[in-house]
Write a protein that holds these residues in place. Structure first.
Motif, mmCIF file in Angstrom:
data_model
loop_
_atom_site.group_PDB
_atom_site.id
_atom_site.type_symbol
_atom_site.label_atom_id
_atom_site.label_comp_id
_atom_site.label_asym_id
_atom_site.label_seq_id
_atom_site.Cartn_x
_atom_site.Cartn_y
_atom_site.Cartn_z
ATOM 1 N N ARG A 190 -10.013 -0.629 7.712
ATOM 2 C CA ARG A 190 -9.689 -1.357 6.480
ATOM 3 C C ARG A 190 -8.206 -1.718 6.487
ATOM 4 N NH1 ARG A 190 -12.052 1.517 1.305
ATOM 5 N NH2 ARG A 190 -11.762 -0.617 0.541
ATOM 6 N N THR A 191 -7.892 -2.871 5.944
ATOM 7 C CA THR A 191 -6.504 -3.340 5.908
ATOM 8 C C THR A 191 -5.763 -2.674 4.763
ATOM 9 O OG1 THR A 191 -7.063 -5.197 4.477
ATOM 10 C CG2 THR A 191 -7.259 -5.553 6.862
ATOM 11 N N CYS A 192 -4.414 -2.841 4.784
ATOM 12 C CA CYS A 192 -3.595 -2.270 3.714
ATOM 13 C C CYS A 192 -3.929 -2.910 2.371
ATOM 14 C CB CYS A 192 -2.103 -2.466 4.036
ATOM 15 S SG CYS A 192 -1.561 -1.478 5.447
ATOM 16 N N ALA A 193 -4.267 -4.222 2.376
ATOM 17 C CA ALA A 193 -4.624 -4.898 1.122
ATOM 18 C C ALA A 193 -5.879 -4.287 0.514
ATOM 19 C CB ALA A 193 -4.806 -6.399 1.376
ATOM 20 N N GLN A 194 -6.882 -3.990 1.393
ATOM 21 C CA GLN A 194 -8.109 -3.392 0.891
ATOM 22 C C GLN A 194 -7.854 -1.968 0.360
ATOM 23 O OE1 GLN A 194 -10.598 -3.698 4.333
ATOM 24 N NE2 GLN A 194 -11.241 -5.825 3.912
ATOM 25 N N MET A 195 -7.006 -1.218 1.043
ATOM 26 C CA MET A 195 -6.700 0.131 0.586
ATOM 27 C C MET A 195 -5.961 0.108 -0.748
ATOM 28 S SD MET A 195 -8.106 2.015 2.834
ATOM 29 C CE MET A 195 -7.411 3.623 2.508
ATOM 30 N N ARG A 222 -6.177 -2.206 -3.026
ATOM 31 C CA ARG A 222 -7.134 -2.592 -4.055
ATOM 32 C C ARG A 222 -7.955 -1.387 -4.495
ATOM 33 N NH1 ARG A 222 -8.407 -6.869 -1.955
ATOM 34 N NH2 ARG A 222 -10.147 -6.188 -0.648
ATOM 35 N N SER A 223 -8.323 -0.518 -3.554
ATOM 36 C CA SER A 223 -9.057 0.708 -3.908
ATOM 37 C C SER A 223 -8.216 1.596 -4.807
ATOM 38 C CB SER A 223 -9.457 1.474 -2.642
ATOM 39 O OG SER A 223 -10.344 0.713 -1.858
ATOM 40 N N GLU A 239 -8.216 0.174 -8.324
ATOM 41 C CA GLU A 239 -9.490 0.433 -8.999
ATOM 42 C C GLU A 239 -9.567 1.876 -9.487
ATOM 43 O OE1 GLU A 239 -12.473 -0.603 -6.221
ATOM 44 O OE2 GLU A 239 -12.203 -2.785 -6.452
ATOM 45 N N TYR A 292 0.878 -1.191 0.000
ATOM 46 C CA TYR A 292 0.000 0.000 0.000
ATOM 47 C C TYR A 292 0.900 1.221 0.000
ATOM 48 C CZ TYR A 292 -3.500 3.386 1.496
ATOM 49 O OH TYR A 292 -4.321 4.483 1.592
ATOM 50 N N ARG A 350 -4.448 -0.971 10.367
ATOM 51 C CA ARG A 350 -5.815 -0.656 9.935
ATOM 52 C C ARG A 350 -5.915 0.824 9.583
ATOM 53 N NH1 ARG A 350 -5.710 -5.225 9.787
ATOM 54 N NH2 ARG A 350 -7.145 -6.816 10.609
#
Length: 352
Positions: free
Chosen positions: A39-44, A46-47, A50, A10, A35
């Motif tokens: 939200r985790t670093c992986a989710q951030m 991914r955003s 996108e 991230y 967090r």
């Protein structure tokens, strides 16, 4: 050989990741415990991918790769005009609400003042009607006073005529009294003459019985005439007293007539003063009514100008609310992508 340090994938975190354990295995690409607002670093990350994909950029291309800082700068550049526009619209809406509230208040005040002016006009009309009624009553009182004065004048004239008649009667009685006194004096003179003649006849002709008896008869007749004259003088004195009483009554009636005439004059003067006061009050009420009408007209003009100002501000708000291009097409696409990025990217650091 020293292994390269592996960091979190991230872009905003970039924390150093731990090496695999003794048992080996695949290294992690993102932090496990960090967090960002839940939200985790992986989710951030991914955003972020996108968002770059929405811009048509390949996150894996080494030729056309944008780091997170540059992307954040673009977002900040776009966000500033958007926030300025939002603040401007909010201020315009606030100002419009204030102006509209002030205009509504002004209109309500104008309506209240118009209602007050209408109530004042009605009160003025009622006061005018009351003043006219009082004026009519004053005129009626003046007419009654004039009628009473006329009657008093007529009574005074009648009393004056009676006084004149009494004066004439008094003059006639005085003349009769003077005639009676003159007759009494003549009778007394005749009596003296007769007594003198009787004495002379008695001295000259004591023996003349016929002459003496005739003289006695004449003397008795003269005495009887004298008594009649005295009775007539007493009657004339009584008539003179009655005439004087009538004259005094006529004088008293004349005084009463003068008092009644003065009262009538006072009533007429009071009626004239009431009429003058009523006319002044009507003129004052007319002036106040004109002033209230002018003020109501001014308030109506102010209300019209306030409504025109509201319409103008509404038109400006409508023009301000119309969408206007602030940046090229790619920035609008970036704004659409920004809506899908969580706000935690700009707000703070990691929580764990």
């Amino acid at each position: 050989m020293i292994e390269d340090v592996v960091r979190c994938g991230y872009s905003k975190c970039r924390a150093e990741l731990p090496a695999p354990g003794p048992q080996g295995g695949r290294r992690r690409s993102f932090c496990r415990d960090t967090r960002w607002d839940g939200r985790t670093c992986a989710q951030m990350a991914r955003s972020e991918r996108e968002a770059l994909g929405a811009l048509g950029l390949d996150a894996g291309s080494s030729t056309f790769r944008l780091d997170a800082e540059r992307l954040r700068e673009h977002l900040d550049v776009v966000r500033a005009p958007v926030e300025a526009l939002t603040e401007a619209l909010a201020s315009v809406i606030t100002r419009l609400d204030e102006v509209e509230a002030a205009a509504v208040q002004a209109v309500e005040t104008a309506h209240a003042q118009v209602a007050e002016a209408e109530r004042a006009r009605v009160a003025a009309e009622e006061a005018r009607e009351q003043a006219e009624q009082r004026a009519r009553q004053s005129v009626a009182a003046a007419e009654r006073a004039a009628k009473e004065r006329t009657e008093a004048v007529e009574r005074a004239s009648a009393a004056a005529r009676q006084a004149l008649e009494a004066t004439e009667a008094l003059g006639a009685a005085r003349q009769q009294a003077e005639e009676a006194v003159t007759g009494q004096r003549a009778a007394e003179a005749r009596t003296a003459q007769e007594a003198e003649r009787a004495a002379t006849a008695e001295r000259e002709t004591r023996g003349a019985v016929v002459a003496a008896e005739r003289a006695l008869v004449e003397r008795d007749a003269a005495r009887a005439g004298e008594q009649e004259h005295r009775t007539e003088a007493a009657a004339l004195r009584e008539a003179l007293g009655a005439a004087r009483d009538r004259a005094r009554d006529a004088e008293a009636e004349r005084d009463r007539s003068a008092v009644a005439r003065e009262k009538a004059d006072d009533a007429l003067a009071e009626a004239r003063r009431d009429a003058e006061a009523s006319r002044s009050e009507r003129e004052d009420l007319a002036g106040r009514l004109s002033a209230e009408t002018a003020r109501a007209a001014r308030e109506e003009r102010d209300r019209t100008r306030a409504e025109a100002e509201i319409e103008r501000l509404r038109a400006e708000l409508a023009r301000a609310a119309e969408p206007r291009p602030l940046h090229p097409e790619d920035l609008r696409t970036l704004v659409a992508a920004l809506a899908r990025v969580p706000a935690a990217e700009d707000s703070g650091g990691p929580t764990g």
